[in-house]
Design an enzyme around this catalytic site. Sequence first.
Site, PDB file in Angstrom:
ATOM      1  CG  ASP A 182      -0.466 -22.256 -27.867  1.00 34.03           C
ATOM      2  OD1 ASP A 182       0.615 -21.671 -27.615  1.00 34.03           O
ATOM      3  OD2 ASP A 182      -1.570 -21.814 -27.506  1.00 34.03           O
ATOM      4  N   GLY A 241       0.009 -14.861 -24.678  1.00 33.17           N
ATOM      5  CA  GLY A 241      -1.391 -14.636 -24.378  1.00 33.17           C
ATOM      6  C   GLY A 241      -1.579 -14.224 -22.929  1.00 33.17           C
ATOM      7  CD  GLU A 252       4.421 -21.968 -25.234  1.00 31.57           C
ATOM      8  OE1 GLU A 252       3.976 -20.937 -25.773  1.00 31.57           O
ATOM      9  OE2 GLU A 252       5.572 -22.421 -25.493  1.00 31.57           O
TER      10      GLU A 252
END
Length: 350
Positions: A144, A64, A136
Amino acid sequence: MTDVQFHITGRAAHITLNRPKALNALTHDMVLRIDEALVGWADDPDVETVVITGAGERGLCAGGDIRAIHDDARDGDGSASAVFWRDEYRLNARIARYPKPYVAVMDGIVMGGGVGVSAHGSFRIVTERSRVAMPETGIGFVPDVGGTYLLALAPGELGTHLALTGAQLGAADALHCDLADHYVPSQSLPELLTALAHAPVREVIGRYAREAPPGELALAQAWIDDCYRAHTVEGIIERLLDHGDSAAKQTAETLLTKSPTALKVTLAALRRARQLGPLENVLDQEYRVSCHALTTPDLVEGIRAQVIDKDREPHWSPPTLAEVTDADVERFFVPLGDRELGLAAPDITQ
């Protein structure tokens, strides 16, 4: 040029992530447009197959837009990130339940959100250039996009190892961990994509799939399973240091560079994911964890150190595992009330 492109060739509908300079990182607008296209194609009789690829030579998607998340968490109230994740996780769930073949070409870098738009698909192709990871914990965050669901299903404790370390997988290891289905040499991808316009997916992939070059994780699984069987992050690191294998010791040293809070929350999230059942239940949990992460200092600091300033010297808070309490971990899992993601079906027995 738009950030995501769509076209139909023959019987195949194509999604192309088109931010090559940003390694095709997902923006909120891209997520919304992909979701809209999938809804439309689901009932289109002329579309038999959906294919997702990334523009450029470097990868499908690096995740993202974490710069935007950093700015929102640092300067805003986190609401923009929460809305982005809400739509992104719903897209991940749609991909997993898509009624038509969804072919993800996981060529090059596939990380974080890139895993979310590919590894939930029904036909997942890796190449000799694939580098698949959920990194992450290195930015003070927790896997996620359904990552804890996927990693919880990996053989033995391999998923725990990958979630905590953020290690990158090549093709064979991605196949071994069930994050991919087929190996196709990158030079064959243009022909494969052309063939999907005229023939069913299974026939086409059967034509081009090959045996992947040897990986590493299968050979390391014995010490990984032994060390990661511990109930705490501290216990895992202790076992790694005491094991005697040089790779185990190096892994312990890697873990000690990650966010202590993110490590403990990730381990708890993975262990809980194994008991939660369907993907939607796990995405609901991940949404709670992600939203709570916005209120902690490590997410902003981790992105600053790794992506913005690139000094690779994050100052975690708390700085040690011993200082992260059970209560600190538990608050990441507190329900959000009327802000819940709400993908899981209600329990009608209660």
